[in-house]
Motif scaffolding. Sequence first.
Motif, PDB file in Angstrom:
ATOM      1  N   ALA A 112       0.819  -1.205   0.000  1.00 55.36           N
ATOM      2  CA  ALA A 112       0.000   0.000   0.000  1.00 55.36           C
ATOM      3  C   ALA A 112       0.853   1.255   0.000  1.00 55.36           C
ATOM      4  O   ALA A 112       1.915   1.270   0.614  1.00 55.36           O
ATOM      5  N   PRO A 113       0.363   2.310  -0.670  1.00 51.42           N
ATOM      6  CA  PRO A 113       1.065   3.587  -0.591  1.00 51.42           C
ATOM      7  C   PRO A 113       1.333   3.977   0.854  1.00 51.42           C
ATOM      8  O   PRO A 113       2.418   4.442   1.190  1.00 51.42           O
ATOM      9  N   ILE A 114       0.371   3.712   1.723  1.00 49.67           N
ATOM     10  CA  ILE A 114       0.526   4.167   3.104  1.00 49.67           C
ATOM     11  C   ILE A 114       1.612   3.388   3.832  1.00 49.67           C
ATOM     12  O   ILE A 114       2.190   3.862   4.797  1.00 49.67           O
ATOM     13  N   ALA A 115       1.928   2.197   3.337  1.00 50.26           N
ATOM     14  CA  ALA A 115       3.007   1.438   3.964  1.00 50.26           C
ATOM     15  C   ALA A 115       4.357   2.119   3.741  1.00 50.26           C
ATOM     16  O   ALA A 115       5.330   1.840   4.423  1.00 50.26           O
ATOM     17  N   ARG A 190      -5.733   8.289 -16.358  1.00 53.62           N
ATOM     18  CA  ARG A 190      -6.970   8.594 -15.644  1.00 53.62           C
ATOM     19  C   ARG A 190      -7.052   7.775 -14.350  1.00 53.62           C
ATOM     20  O   ARG A 190      -7.331   8.317 -13.280  1.00 53.62           O
ATOM     21  N   GLN A 198      -6.357   9.602  -4.182  1.00 54.88           N
ATOM     22  CA  GLN A 198      -6.745   8.816  -3.008  1.00 54.88           C
ATOM     23  C   GLN A 198      -5.587   8.608  -2.032  1.00 54.88           C
ATOM     24  O   GLN A 198      -5.800   8.479  -0.842  1.00 54.88           O
ATOM     25  N   VAL A 201      -4.538  11.343   1.228  1.00 50.41           N
ATOM     26  CA  VAL A 201      -4.880  11.317   2.652  1.00 50.41           C
ATOM     27  C   VAL A 201      -3.773  10.614   3.437  1.00 50.41           C
ATOM     28  O   VAL A 201      -3.363  11.067   4.498  1.00 50.41           O
ATOM     29  N   LEU A 205      -0.768  12.187   6.341  1.00 52.96           N
ATOM     30  CA  LEU A 205      -0.590  11.725   7.707  1.00 52.96           C
ATOM     31  C   LEU A 205       0.799  12.068   8.220  1.00 52.96           C
ATOM     32  O   LEU A 205       1.028  12.115   9.419  1.00 52.96           O
ATOM     33  N   TYR A 214      -5.040  16.632   6.642  1.00 54.52           N
ATOM     34  CA  TYR A 214      -4.753  17.237   7.947  1.00 54.52           C
ATOM     35  C   TYR A 214      -6.029  17.801   8.551  1.00 54.52           C
ATOM     36  O   TYR A 214      -6.313  17.613   9.733  1.00 54.52           O
ATOM     37  N   MET A 216      -8.987  16.765   8.069  1.00 57.06           N
ATOM     38  CA  MET A 216      -9.845  15.679   8.540  1.00 57.06           C
ATOM     39  C   MET A 216      -9.357  15.100   9.859  1.00 57.06           C
ATOM     40  O   MET A 216     -10.155  14.830  10.759  1.00 57.06           O
ATOM     41  N   MET A 232     -14.303  14.775   3.462  1.00 57.56           N
ATOM     42  CA  MET A 232     -14.556  13.659   2.543  1.00 57.56           C
ATOM     43  C   MET A 232     -15.253  14.150   1.282  1.00 57.56           C
ATOM     44  O   MET A 232     -14.924  13.741   0.163  1.00 57.56           O
ATOM     45  N   ILE A 235     -12.857  16.050  -0.928  1.00 56.01           N
ATOM     46  CA  ILE A 235     -11.984  15.123  -1.644  1.00 56.01           C
ATOM     47  C   ILE A 235     -12.746  14.453  -2.777  1.00 56.01           C
ATOM     48  O   ILE A 235     -12.271  14.345  -3.910  1.00 56.01           O
ATOM     49  N   GLY A 236     -13.971  14.028  -2.453  1.00 61.64           N
ATOM     50  CA  GLY A 236     -14.789  13.360  -3.456  1.00 61.64           C
ATOM     51  C   GLY A 236     -15.065  14.263  -4.650  1.00 61.64           C
ATOM     52  O   GLY A 236     -14.923  13.853  -5.803  1.00 61.64           O
ATOM     53  N   PHE A 240     -13.752  13.747  -8.393  1.00 57.59           N
ATOM     54  CA  PHE A 240     -14.733  13.633  -9.461  1.00 57.59           C
ATOM     55  C   PHE A 240     -14.385  14.570 -10.621  1.00 57.59           C
ATOM     56  O   PHE A 240     -14.427  14.178 -11.791  1.00 57.59           O
ATOM     57  N   ASP A 243     -11.392  13.385 -12.582  1.00 57.94           N
ATOM     58  CA  ASP A 243     -11.774  12.270 -13.440  1.00 57.94           C
ATOM     59  C   ASP A 243     -12.536  12.766 -14.664  1.00 57.94           C
ATOM     60  O   ASP A 243     -12.293  12.327 -15.783  1.00 57.94           O
TER      61      ASP A 243
ATOM     62  N   PRO B 110     -15.229   8.454  -5.449  1.00 57.23           N
ATOM     63  CA  PRO B 110     -13.884   9.062  -5.350  1.00 57.23           C
ATOM     64  C   PRO B 110     -13.390   9.252  -3.924  1.00 57.23           C
ATOM     65  O   PRO B 110     -12.301   9.766  -3.737  1.00 57.23           O
ATOM     66  N   PRO B 112     -11.470   8.327  -0.788  1.00 59.29           N
ATOM     67  CA  PRO B 112     -10.441   7.322  -0.505  1.00 59.29           C
ATOM     68  C   PRO B 112     -10.842   6.411   0.654  1.00 59.29           C
ATOM     69  O   PRO B 112     -11.439   6.888   1.618  1.00 59.29           O
ATOM     70  N   THR B 198      -3.984  -3.442  -0.488  1.00 58.35           N
ATOM     71  CA  THR B 198      -3.352  -2.129  -0.259  1.00 58.35           C
ATOM     72  C   THR B 198      -4.113  -1.346   0.804  1.00 58.35           C
ATOM     73  O   THR B 198      -3.554  -0.444   1.409  1.00 58.35           O
TER      74      THR B 198
END
Lengths: 259, 259, 351
Positions: A112-115, A190, A198, A201, A205, A214, A216, A232, A235-236, A240, A243, B110, B112, B198
Motif C-alpha cells: 500500500a502507498p501508506i506502507a 486517468r 486517493q 490522505v 498523515l 490534515y 480531517m 470527505m 476530496i470526493g 470527481f 476524473d 472518489p 479514498p 493495499t
Amino acid sequence: MDERLSRREFILLTAAGLAGFFALWTLLAASGLVPKLFLPSPLAVAEKFADLTQNPFVGFTLQQHLLSSFGRFGAGFVLAAVIGVPLGLAMGWFRWLDGVVSPLFDALRFVAPIAWVPFAALWFGTGIGGPILIIFSGAFPPCVINAYRGAKYVEPRFIEAARTLGASHWQMITEVLLPASVPSIVAGLRISAGLAWQSLVGAELIVASSGIGYLMVKGQGSISTATVMSGMIAIGLVGFVIDLLLRQLEARIHRRRGR
Amino acid sequence: MNAGADRGFRLGVGVATFAALAAFWAAGSAQQWLPAIYFPPPGEVWTAFVQVLVQGYADGRLHQHFLHSCLLVLYGFVAAIAVGVPLGMLMGASRRAEALFNPAFLLVRPIPPLAWIPLAIVWLGLGDGAKVLVIWFAAFVPSVINSYAGVRSIEPHLVEAARSLGIPRAMFWREVLLPGALPLVFTGLRLSLQACWTTLVAGELIGAITGLGHLLYQAGLDLNPAMIVVGMAAVAVAGALTTALLTLVESRSMPWRAR
Amino acid sequence: MKNALRKSTIGVLLGAAFAIAAPGARAQVAEIKVSYQPALYWALPFYVATEKGWWAEVGLKPVFSTFPAGVPQIAASASKSWDVGGTGSVPAVLGAVRYNLLTIGLTNDESVGNALLATAAKADAFMKNPQSIKGQTIVLTANSTGDYAVQSCLARWGLKKTDVTIKSMGQAEIISAMSSNNADLGGLWAPNIYTMEEKAGAKVICSGKDAGAIVPGALVARSEYAKEQPQNVAKFLAVYLRAWKWMGTHRAESVAMMKKFYDVGGVSISNVSMNKEFDTRPVYDLAGQLKVMNRAAAGSDVDKWMTQIAEFMKSTGTMPEVPQAAKYITDDFMKMVDKDPKLKAFANQSN
C-alpha cells in the motif's frame, strides 16, 4: 442493453436515486440509531462545509487546504507519469526489460502507498519529498501497466510494415509504438490520477500543517464529524472533477483518432 | 513465438533480476554506500524475519498476523463483490437501474478508503467490523465498474438474438449476460483484491491486535526499517498468493476460455 | 497562506543550499530548522517568540516544521528535515538510539499532562477499583509519553501489560473511539485530555504524576548540526527560555496567545483548561535547567528520568538496550548560554 431512456425518465430516475440516498442518510441521522455526534444530517454537513470555506480551520480555509493538497497531488502524479509512461513503453518494446522489471513490479503492487509512510519520512522528510513518494507509489503502477499494454499489443501488421520500410529502433518507438499506445496511456493516466488523489490522505498523515487530510484528522481530534465529512466531500468532489476532465481528454483523443 | 520458451526466458530473467538486486543490496550494505539507517542491511532484515517468525513481534507471530490479515481481506472482498458485482451487472443491463444508482455511486466512488476510517471507528468500533468496512469500500468500486463494463461489452447482436428468441429473463441472465460479462468481471475482481490488500494496512490503523498492517504500523512506530521490509514482503506474498487463487477460480469458471 | 507555504518551502530549500554552499561563512541571520508538534503547551514558546520577534534579536531565522506525533518527527530528523526542536521524552530516547539525537534540555514537566482517561460512564467504577481494569482494552499511541504514563499507572496498580489488551492508534482515533463509547480507556496527552473532558465528559483516572512517574518533555538537536553550529543551538535555547520567562509574568497575554496557537492547531478548549496547562506543568528557567542536568552527584535528575523511560522502552521490546544517559543527554549548550553574558541576560529577560 434495454432501450435508451427518454430524457425525462433519465432525469426523474437520477433525481429519485439522489433523493433516496439523501433521504436514507437523513433518516438514519434522525432515527438516533447512530448518535448525531457521529452521523450529522446532510444539512448539518452542508452548513459546516459552507462554514469551512469562509472561516479558517486549523489555520486555513477549506479552499486553501485543498490548494496545498493539490500541489502535492500534482507533483506526485506528474512524476509518476513522467517516469511510468516511458518505462511502460520501453517494457512493452524491449523484452529483456520486461523480464527484468515485471517481477519487481508485481511484487510491489500489493504494498500500500501508506506502507511507505515510514520510509518516506526517513528518506525524504516532510518538506515535499515524503508526501510525493507516497502519492507516487499510488499513481505509478497504472501508468506503467497501461503504457506497457499499449505498446505490447500494437497490431503486428503496423510493426511489420514499419520494419519493411526500414524504420530504426528509435523511429519505431516514436512513430509507431507511441502513437498506437496513446489511448491506453490516457486511460492509465486517468486511473493513476484517481489513485494519486486517493493516496493523498495517507501522504498527509506525515505532514501536519496543511492539506485536506490534515483538516480531517484535526476534525476527528476535536470530535467534529461534520468537519470530517466535509473533508470527505471535498476530496470526493475534486476527485470527481479530475476524473471528468481526464475523461474528456480521453474522449477527445478517441474522436481525433476517428473512433 | 514459442510460449514455453518465452516463459522460460521470463523466469530466467526474473530470477536473475532478483539475484542481481540482492547482490547489489548486500554489497551496498557491506560497503556502507547504502547507509544502514535508510536501507536496512540484509542481515538485519533476516534477524527481523526470524524474530517475528519465532518469538513474535507486535503481539503475534508471523503466521498469526498473516492468517488474520488473510481473513480480513477475505471478509471485505467477499462482502464487496457480493454487493458490487450484482449492482454493476444490473446497472449494465438496465438503463433504468443505472440512472437510479449511478449518482449515489459517483458520490461515494472518489472518496479514498482511508478517509472512511474516522467514520468506521465511530460507527463500528475497534473490532474487525470497522476494518472490514474500510476494505469493503476499497474493493467495492472496482467490482462495480468492471461488472458494469462487462455487461456493456457483450456484443449487441448476441443480446438481440436472445431477445428475438424470447427466452425467459432468468435464462437470459444465466446464458447470455453472465458468461458474456465474466472476463471483465474477473478483471474487476483482480483489481478489487489488490485494493483489499493495499487498504488492509490502512484498515489496521484502527487499533488491531494482530495482522500484517498492524505489524507494519508497529514497526513504523518503533522506527524499525528492517521489520517494515519484512512486513512489506509478507503483504506482497499474501497478495500474490490470493491472486493466484483467484486465477485458479477464474480458469475453472470459464472453461471455454482457452488459456 | 499559499505564499506562506511557498515561502517556507523556498526557505527550507535555501536553508539547505546555504548549509551546503557556505559552511562557516557567517551570514548575518542564520537559518535554523525547528520542529515541534502543533497545539501543545511546550510548543507555545516557539509561537510567542515568533510573535515577539525574538528570534531576529539573536540573529536566527527559524523555519518551522510540525508533526502529528513524536515518531514521524524523529524519523524526519534522519533526512535532515530539521535541526532542533521539542518532542516527547519517549521519542527523544528512541531518536537517541536510532539517529543519535541529542537531548539538550527540557521543555517542561508534563507528568500531569499525560494520563489514562476513562469514559464518563465507567470512570468512577475504575477509580474505585483499579483492579477491574484487568481484562479491559486500553487504546493509546504506542511509543509516546502517553504510553509511558499509562504503563506507569498499570504498574502502580500491580497490573501487567498482559493483563490488559492494548491497541495502538493515533490520538485523533483515540478521541473518536472513546467519545463514541467504542473504547472505555485511553491514553492521551494534553490538550487532548481537555478536549475529551470538555466534549465527551471523560475523566482522568490516573496521570503520570499519580503513578509517581516523571514525564519530561525534551529539547532535542541533531548531533551533526549541534557539532557544526553549536552557537545557533545555544541561541535557540536562549530564545526558548526567554519565552517561558515572559509567559511566567504575563499570564493573561499568554493565555490569549495560547488560544490563537491552539486554534491554528485545531484545538479549542476552555479558558479554565488553558490555565490548567500553565498551572500543572512546571517549566525550567536557565538555572533550573542547569540544576536538573547537573551530573555532579552520581548522575543528574534528567539522566535518571530518561533512563527510566529507556528501561520502559526496553521492556516493551522497542529497543534492545538501554542507552547510556551521558551519550545523548548534554548540558553543554545550556552552559554555553550561561557563559555568554549577553545570551544569559537575554534568556532571563522577562519582558
